[in-house]
Design a protein around this motif. Structure first.
Motif, PDB file in Angstrom:
ATOM      1  N   ALA A 152      22.719 -21.258 -28.165  1.00 34.99           N
ATOM      2  CA  ALA A 152      21.939 -20.395 -27.032  1.00 34.99           C
ATOM      3  C   ALA A 152      22.556 -20.902 -25.669  1.00 34.99           C
ATOM      4  O   ALA A 152      22.655 -22.092 -25.400  1.00 34.99           O
ATOM      5  CB  ALA A 152      20.696 -20.117 -26.968  1.00 34.99           C
ATOM      6  N   LEU A 177      15.220 -23.339 -15.265  1.00 36.26           N
ATOM      7  CA  LEU A 177      16.249 -22.424 -14.763  1.00 36.26           C
ATOM      8  C   LEU A 177      16.164 -22.334 -13.187  1.00 36.26           C
ATOM      9  O   LEU A 177      15.263 -21.879 -12.855  1.00 36.26           O
ATOM     10  CB  LEU A 177      16.511 -21.097 -15.478  1.00 36.26           C
ATOM     11  CG  LEU A 177      16.697 -21.299 -17.042  1.00 36.26           C
ATOM     12  CD1 LEU A 177      16.507 -19.785 -17.612  1.00 36.26           C
ATOM     13  CD2 LEU A 177      17.981 -21.619 -17.157  1.00 36.26           C
ATOM     14  N   ASP A 214      22.024 -29.718 -20.380  1.00 36.09           N
ATOM     15  CA  ASP A 214      21.963 -29.255 -19.144  1.00 36.09           C
ATOM     16  C   ASP A 214      22.873 -29.307 -18.124  1.00 36.09           C
ATOM     17  O   ASP A 214      23.493 -30.452 -18.147  1.00 36.09           O
ATOM     18  CB  ASP A 214      20.522 -29.459 -18.496  1.00 36.09           C
ATOM     19  CG  ASP A 214      19.544 -29.094 -19.140  1.00 36.09           C
ATOM     20  OD1 ASP A 214      19.478 -28.096 -20.004  1.00 36.09           O
ATOM     21  OD2 ASP A 214      18.221 -29.756 -19.098  1.00 36.09           O
ATOM     22  N   PRO A 253      23.362 -18.269 -12.693  1.00 33.49           N
ATOM     23  CA  PRO A 253      23.849 -18.173 -14.080  1.00 33.49           C
ATOM     24  C   PRO A 253      24.869 -18.703 -14.624  1.00 33.49           C
ATOM     25  O   PRO A 253      25.761 -19.374 -14.050  1.00 33.49           O
ATOM     26  CB  PRO A 253      24.389 -16.308 -14.073  1.00 33.49           C
ATOM     27  CG  PRO A 253      24.908 -16.282 -12.817  1.00 33.49           C
ATOM     28  CD  PRO A 253      23.861 -17.307 -11.978  1.00 33.49           C
ATOM     29  N   SER A 284      23.971 -24.443 -19.118  1.00 41.04           N
ATOM     30  CA  SER A 284      23.060 -25.177 -20.220  1.00 41.04           C
ATOM     31  C   SER A 284      23.177 -24.578 -21.602  1.00 41.04           C
ATOM     32  O   SER A 284      23.206 -23.408 -21.602  1.00 41.04           O
ATOM     33  CB  SER A 284      21.638 -25.311 -19.810  1.00 41.04           C
ATOM     34  OG  SER A 284      21.548 -25.787 -18.434  1.00 41.04           O
ATOM     35  N   TYR A 335      21.784 -24.578 -25.791  1.00 44.94           N
ATOM     36  CA  TYR A 335      20.589 -25.062 -26.408  1.00 44.94           C
ATOM     37  C   TYR A 335      20.767 -24.640 -27.824  1.00 44.94           C
ATOM     38  O   TYR A 335      21.188 -23.661 -28.363  1.00 44.94           O
ATOM     39  CB  TYR A 335      19.506 -24.451 -26.059  1.00 44.94           C
ATOM     40  CG  TYR A 335      18.192 -24.786 -26.825  1.00 44.94           C
ATOM     41  CD1 TYR A 335      17.632 -26.206 -26.902  1.00 44.94           C
ATOM     42  CD2 TYR A 335      17.582 -23.809 -27.789  1.00 44.94           C
ATOM     43  CE1 TYR A 335      16.487 -26.355 -27.651  1.00 44.94           C
ATOM     44  CE2 TYR A 335      16.525 -24.285 -28.635  1.00 44.94           C
ATOM     45  CZ  TYR A 335      15.975 -25.445 -28.768  1.00 44.94           C
ATOM     46  OH  TYR A 335      15.073 -25.808 -29.417  1.00 44.94           O
ATOM     47  N   LYS A 341      20.131 -25.545 -14.658  1.00 44.16           N
ATOM     48  CA  LYS A 341      18.892 -25.900 -14.489  1.00 44.16           C
ATOM     49  C   LYS A 341      18.763 -26.788 -13.243  1.00 44.16           C
ATOM     50  O   LYS A 341      19.416 -27.593 -12.718  1.00 44.16           O
ATOM     51  CB  LYS A 341      18.184 -26.717 -15.711  1.00 44.16           C
ATOM     52  CG  LYS A 341      18.335 -25.605 -17.003  1.00 44.16           C
ATOM     53  CD  LYS A 341      17.655 -26.386 -18.100  1.00 44.16           C
ATOM     54  CE  LYS A 341      17.545 -25.186 -19.348  1.00 44.16           C
ATOM     55  NZ  LYS A 341      16.852 -26.051 -20.479  1.00 44.16           N
ATOM     56  N   ARG A 345      19.806 -13.543 -19.436  1.00 41.73           N
ATOM     57  CA  ARG A 345      19.380 -14.764 -19.337  1.00 41.73           C
ATOM     58  C   ARG A 345      19.401 -15.678 -20.402  1.00 41.73           C
ATOM     59  O   ARG A 345      19.468 -17.034 -20.579  1.00 41.73           O
ATOM     60  CB  ARG A 345      17.738 -14.786 -19.047  1.00 41.73           C
ATOM     61  CG  ARG A 345      17.740 -13.939 -17.515  1.00 41.73           C
ATOM     62  CD  ARG A 345      16.237 -14.465 -16.930  1.00 41.73           C
ATOM     63  NE  ARG A 345      16.333 -15.900 -16.566  1.00 41.73           N
ATOM     64  CZ  ARG A 345      15.207 -16.293 -15.790  1.00 41.73           C
ATOM     65  NH1 ARG A 345      14.457 -15.501 -15.327  1.00 41.73           N
ATOM     66  NH2 ARG A 345      15.282 -17.534 -15.458  1.00 41.73           N
ATOM     67  N   TYR A 346      19.322 -15.504 -21.708  1.00 40.14           N
ATOM     68  CA  TYR A 346      19.240 -16.097 -22.812  1.00 40.14           C
ATOM     69  C   TYR A 346      20.315 -15.573 -23.773  1.00 40.14           C
ATOM     70  O   TYR A 346      20.103 -14.654 -24.719  1.00 40.14           O
ATOM     71  CB  TYR A 346      18.004 -15.986 -23.619  1.00 40.14           C
ATOM     72  CG  TYR A 346      17.601 -17.057 -24.613  1.00 40.14           C
ATOM     73  CD1 TYR A 346      17.491 -18.465 -24.338  1.00 40.14           C
ATOM     74  CD2 TYR A 346      17.845 -16.628 -26.032  1.00 40.14           C
ATOM     75  CE1 TYR A 346      17.243 -19.297 -25.437  1.00 40.14           C
ATOM     76  CE2 TYR A 346      17.505 -17.681 -26.892  1.00 40.14           C
ATOM     77  CZ  TYR A 346      17.368 -18.955 -26.673  1.00 40.14           C
ATOM     78  OH  TYR A 346      17.177 -19.847 -27.557  1.00 40.14           O
ATOM     79  N   ARG A 372      23.391 -14.796 -26.574  1.00 38.36           N
ATOM     80  CA  ARG A 372      23.602 -15.248 -27.831  1.00 38.36           C
ATOM     81  C   ARG A 372      25.035 -14.657 -28.048  1.00 38.36           C
ATOM     82  O   ARG A 372      25.174 -13.535 -28.465  1.00 38.36           O
ATOM     83  CB  ARG A 372      22.545 -14.815 -28.830  1.00 38.36           C
ATOM     84  CG  ARG A 372      21.139 -15.621 -28.785  1.00 38.36           C
ATOM     85  CD  ARG A 372      21.004 -16.928 -28.633  1.00 38.36           C
ATOM     86  NE  ARG A 372      21.773 -17.717 -29.499  1.00 38.36           N
ATOM     87  CZ  ARG A 372      20.959 -18.393 -30.767  1.00 38.36           C
ATOM     88  NH1 ARG A 372      19.856 -18.624 -30.328  1.00 38.36           N
ATOM     89  NH2 ARG A 372      21.565 -18.854 -31.582  1.00 38.36           N
ATOM     90  N   LEU A 408      22.422 -20.688 -21.579  1.00 39.38           N
ATOM     91  CA  LEU A 408      21.557 -20.510 -20.436  1.00 39.38           C
ATOM     92  C   LEU A 408      22.105 -20.753 -19.312  1.00 39.38           C
ATOM     93  O   LEU A 408      23.378 -21.404 -19.115  1.00 39.38           O
ATOM     94  CB  LEU A 408      20.312 -21.435 -20.588  1.00 39.38           C
ATOM     95  CG  LEU A 408      19.509 -21.278 -22.072  1.00 39.38           C
ATOM     96  CD1 LEU A 408      18.627 -22.664 -22.127  1.00 39.38           C
ATOM     97  CD2 LEU A 408      18.623 -20.037 -22.010  1.00 39.38           C
TER      98      LEU A 408
END
Length: 162
Positions: free
Chosen positions: A91, A102, A132, A106, A123, A125, A96, A71-72, A74, A93
């Motif tokens: 990052a 969220l 987004d 995916p 998205s 970050y 949204k 989900r996050y 890297r 994501l």
């Protein structure tokens, strides 16, 4: 005698194709105002495992690896010729909703062993740099001012998908 030399030459070439390069270093451990540690023992263990067991899956000689969560995400790019790891600042994501939460969809990640570009739809970050529901692409760029001579960078401004 010529056959023996030919066999030795061929076997040495095949050995170098199979030989694994060990982990050398991580180009950047942390980014400003980001608490993700790309140099943690856990992350380094993932790099070592990838170098030992995976074949390149990105840009001919590199391994693209998610060291975050599903989900996050890297991402890092591992150079299989040098053993150096290059983290992606952003990052990644999923998509949204209108409230900025969220929505369960995916992110779409597009990359290939035949292409030098990594493209994301979702998205992204990074401190003071969040977008987004966008499409954005990244590329390894050479920069002689950097310690390892290259880094993973955005190649365009994130483009809104809505």
């Amino acid at each position: 005698m010529k056959k023996i030399l030919l066999l030795l030459a061929i076997s040495s070439l095949s050995f170098t194709a199979v030989a694994k390069v060990p982990y050398t270093a991580t180009a950047e451990c942390r980014f400003d105002y980001d608490d993700f540690d790309f140099c943690s023992k856990h992350s380094i263990a993932k790099y070592k495992t990838a170098l030992a067991k995976q074949s390149p899956n990105y840009d001919a000689t590199k391994i693209l690896l998610n060291v975050g969560s599903p989900r996050y995400m890297r991402y890092v790019v591992i150079d299989t010729q040098t053993g150096v790891v290059f983290p992606l600042r952003d990052a990644i994501l999923g998509f949204k909703d209108a409230r900025g939460s969220l929505n369960g969809e995916p992110a779409l990640i597009q990359f290939s062993v035949d292409q030098p570009q990594l493209c994301i739809e979702g998205s992204v970050y990074a401190y003071r740099d969040a977008y987004d529901n966008v499409k954005v692409c990244y590329l390894m760029e050479k920069d002689s001012r950097l310690k390892y001579g290259q880094q993973m960078r955005r190649v365009d401004i994130p483009e809104s998908l809505k």
